[in-house]
Design a protein around this motif. Sequence first.
Motif, PDB file in Angstrom:
ATOM      1  N   GLY A   1      23.999  -5.834  -4.994  1.00 55.94           N
ATOM      2  CA  GLY A   1      22.968  -6.651  -5.289  1.00 55.94           C
ATOM      3  C   GLY A   1      21.385  -6.172  -5.367  1.00 55.94           C
ATOM      4  O   GLY A   1      21.380  -5.058  -5.260  1.00 55.94           O
TER       5      GLY A   1
ATOM      6  N   SER B   1      16.397  -8.101  -2.499  1.00 59.47           N
ATOM      7  CA  SER B   1      16.537  -9.365  -1.728  1.00 59.47           C
ATOM      8  C   SER B   1      17.958  -9.519  -1.037  1.00 59.47           C
ATOM      9  O   SER B   1      18.066  -9.966  -0.001  1.00 59.47           O
ATOM     10  N   GLU B   2      18.921  -9.359  -1.977  1.00 63.27           N
ATOM     11  CA  GLU B   2      20.180  -9.450  -1.318  1.00 63.27           C
ATOM     12  C   GLU B   2      20.650  -8.447  -0.331  1.00 63.27           C
ATOM     13  O   GLU B   2      21.181  -8.606   0.876  1.00 63.27           O
ATOM     14  N   LEU B   3      20.090  -7.195  -0.346  1.00 67.50           N
ATOM     15  CA  LEU B   3      20.467  -5.842   0.297  1.00 67.50           C
ATOM     16  C   LEU B   3      19.551  -6.121   1.571  1.00 67.50           C
ATOM     17  O   LEU B   3      20.161  -6.000   2.687  1.00 67.50           O
TER      18      LEU B   3
ATOM     19  N   GLU C   1      18.837  -9.012   3.068  1.00 69.67           N
ATOM     20  CA  GLU C   1      19.446  -9.976   3.705  1.00 69.67           C
ATOM     21  C   GLU C   1      20.720  -9.714   4.416  1.00 69.67           C
ATOM     22  O   GLU C   1      21.044 -10.076   5.593  1.00 69.67           O
ATOM     23  N   GLY C   2      21.452  -8.959   3.466  1.00 69.71           N
ATOM     24  CA  GLY C   2      22.716  -8.467   4.053  1.00 69.71           C
ATOM     25  C   GLY C   2      22.542  -7.351   5.304  1.00 69.71           C
ATOM     26  O   GLY C   2      23.505  -7.663   6.307  1.00 69.71           O
TER      27      GLY C   2
ATOM     28  N   THR D   1      26.334  -8.452   6.899  1.00 71.50           N
ATOM     29  CA  THR D   1      27.199  -8.303   5.762  1.00 71.50           C
ATOM     30  C   THR D   1      27.221  -6.831   5.173  1.00 71.50           C
ATOM     31  O   THR D   1      28.296  -6.478   4.537  1.00 71.50           O
TER      32      THR D   1
END
Length: 282
Positions: A21, A24-26, A28-29, A34
Amino acid sequence: MLNERSGGRINAQHFPAAQLGGLSELLEGSRIGTIQVTTAGPDSEEAIAPEIAAFGGAPGFIYKSEEHVDAVLQGELGQQVSDIARAKTGVEFVAYGETGFRHILSKNPVHSLDDLNGLKIRVPELKIWVDFWTLLGAAPTPLPYSEQYSALSTGIIDAIDSDVFSIVGFKFYEQAPHLTLTGHWFLPKAVRVNAAWLDSLPEDLQTLVRESAKEVFAEQRAINRANADKTLEELKTLGVQVYELPAEERARMEELTAPLFDEFGSKSPETAEMIKKIRDLG
């Protein structure tokens, strides 16, 4: 290294090039676990912990030299910021790498602030970067990192700001052959480890994660700095025109963006204090 030194008790897998991702995805992960480990500039925590964002180079011209960077990142302040990150974001900064000082890479030459007027320059999807370039008269365009090359080729943007290694590694110079050395922003890379995952490991593996990261990224910083001038010369051989921004123009850049220190510091007393601590070490 983690796989070998843990005797297989840790199974580390690497997913480069935004496979998991965008930024932002990294982020949040890594916060929710995750993704156990990722790297990002501490400025990426602007919304949650603005005092950490200041540590990550915000709001520009805060770091004066590599020696200043080391005094901040590798000292007590570096540990303090890691503690704040753990408490506020759920990640621990186990080590700090760097991409180095950033400069302007553009399709057309940038010799002065006048050349920045209306310049469509890519920025991360973070407010502080937008504010920085807006004050300089440019037209900041938030885009994921992985879209820079294509955005340059299609004309969505006219310029990026980048360290010299990324310009070579991602071949950005193929679309933008003019490099103006400004050193306006130094971007550390925090090695972010999900704190809950780290705490779940046996104590010896917790130590292994922290010490391995410090060892590897100390080497990364040394290599980065040793090769900076060499990489700049390589860019010249690749056809990139390299310019030194006149000292008076760089001083104007600092002057125009200086209000961001007060504005950014107004986010919280802790942020203002962090900015002062960083600048005092310079």
